[in-house]
Design a protein around this motif. Structure first.
Motif, PDB file in Angstrom:
ATOM      1  N   ASP A  35     -28.101  11.546   1.932  1.00 22.37           N
ATOM      2  CA  ASP A  35     -26.724  11.949   1.659  1.00 22.37           C
ATOM      3  C   ASP A  35     -26.298  11.517   0.259  1.00 22.37           C
ATOM      4  OD1 ASP A  35     -24.036  12.860   2.222  1.00 22.37           O
ATOM      5  OD2 ASP A  35     -23.518  10.742   2.475  1.00 22.37           O
ATOM      6  N   ILE A  36     -26.568  10.286  -0.085  1.00 25.09           N
ATOM      7  CA  ILE A  36     -26.179   9.765  -1.403  1.00 25.09           C
ATOM      8  C   ILE A  36     -26.937  10.495  -2.507  1.00 25.09           C
ATOM      9  CG2 ILE A  36     -26.292   7.734  -2.914  1.00 25.09           C
ATOM     10  CD1 ILE A  36     -25.709   6.085  -0.311  1.00 25.09           C
ATOM     11  N   HIS A  39     -25.592  13.931  -3.187  1.00 28.76           N
ATOM     12  CA  HIS A  39     -24.339  13.938  -3.947  1.00 28.76           C
ATOM     13  C   HIS A  39     -24.543  13.583  -5.411  1.00 28.76           C
ATOM     14  CE1 HIS A  39     -21.137  13.502  -0.543  1.00 28.76           C
ATOM     15  NE2 HIS A  39     -21.619  14.715  -0.648  1.00 28.76           N
ATOM     16  N   LEU A  40     -25.531  12.763  -5.700  1.00 35.59           N
ATOM     17  CA  LEU A  40     -25.663  12.231  -7.058  1.00 35.59           C
ATOM     18  C   LEU A  40     -26.873  12.743  -7.819  1.00 35.59           C
ATOM     19  CD1 LEU A  40     -24.879   8.529  -6.170  1.00 35.59           C
ATOM     20  CD2 LEU A  40     -23.284  10.358  -6.754  1.00 35.59           C
ATOM     21  N   SER A  45     -24.080  16.192 -11.988  1.00 30.66           N
ATOM     22  CA  SER A  45     -23.627  14.809 -11.774  1.00 30.66           C
ATOM     23  C   SER A  45     -24.286  13.876 -12.778  1.00 30.66           C
ATOM     24  CB  SER A  45     -23.950  14.351 -10.345  1.00 30.66           C
ATOM     25  OG  SER A  45     -23.189  15.065  -9.408  1.00 30.66           O
ATOM     26  N   SER A  81     -16.537  14.902  -6.570  1.00 33.89           N
ATOM     27  CA  SER A  81     -17.607  14.272  -5.809  1.00 33.89           C
ATOM     28  C   SER A  81     -17.910  12.867  -6.328  1.00 33.89           C
ATOM     29  CB  SER A  81     -18.866  15.134  -5.865  1.00 33.89           C
ATOM     30  OG  SER A  81     -19.937  14.499  -5.212  1.00 33.89           O
ATOM     31  N   GLU A  84     -15.092  10.666  -5.282  1.00 37.49           N
ATOM     32  CA  GLU A  84     -15.194  10.417  -3.845  1.00 37.49           C
ATOM     33  C   GLU A  84     -16.232   9.335  -3.542  1.00 37.49           C
ATOM     34  OE1 GLU A  84     -16.714  12.777   0.178  1.00 37.49           O
ATOM     35  OE2 GLU A  84     -16.588  13.850  -1.727  1.00 37.49           O
ATOM     36  N   ASN A  85     -17.304   9.320  -4.308  1.00 37.54           N
ATOM     37  CA  ASN A  85     -18.382   8.354  -4.102  1.00 37.54           C
ATOM     38  C   ASN A  85     -18.171   7.041  -4.854  1.00 37.54           C
ATOM     39  OD1 ASN A  85     -20.606   9.589  -2.359  1.00 37.54           O
ATOM     40  ND2 ASN A  85     -20.036  11.266  -3.735  1.00 37.54           N
TER      41      ASN A  85
END
Length: 143
Positions: A35-36, A39-40, A45, A81, A84-85
């Protein structure tokens, strides 16, 4: 039995990889590590974090100019995003028109350090990678 540094280093690497693939730490279908990284790990990003690392604080249009090729919508999605993280902070100033500035948080700076190590690795191995790509193209043409 005597364990040499090389053997010990290999065991440490294997243990770290095992932890990444350890399904006990996964909740339901989605593993936190996956998941991490999802997102990254995308290019926008990464480039946005690098741009913020270079600028310290930047406004939206400054980032858009620096992150070559990113659309306005994609930059908005990426910044949300990252915020959010917990990697990016967003500061809104109550002015007319409103001024918004983005900066890396301490968590974002810690990730930036890891990204720079990866960038250094890529730079130092560029010739090898280009040679491998060329060899792959030539091998593909044979089939």
């Amino acid at each position: 039995m005597i364990v040499t540094n090389t053997e010990n280093q290999e065991l440490t690497i294997e243990n770290k990889i095992d932890k990444v693939f350890d399904m006990e730490h996964c909740e339901g279908i989605l593993c936190p590590i996956k998941d991490i990284l999802a997102h990254l790990g995308d290019k926008w990003s990464i480039f946005t974090i690098l741009a913020l690392g270079q600028n310290k604080v930047a406004r939206f249009n400054e980032l858009k100019k620096q992150v070559n090729g990113i659309s306005q919508r994609m930059l908005t999605v990426t910044l949300r995003s990252l915020e959010e993280n917990g990697l990016v902070s967003r500061q809104i100033y109550p002015e007319i028109p409103p001024r918004v500035e983005y900066a890396l948080t301490s968590l974002g700076h810690s990730l930036l350090g890891q990204m720079l190590q990866l960038a250094e690795w890529a730079t130092s191995h560029r010739d090898e990678i280009e040679e491998a790509r060329q060899n792959f193209k030539e091998k593909k043409l044979v089939f």
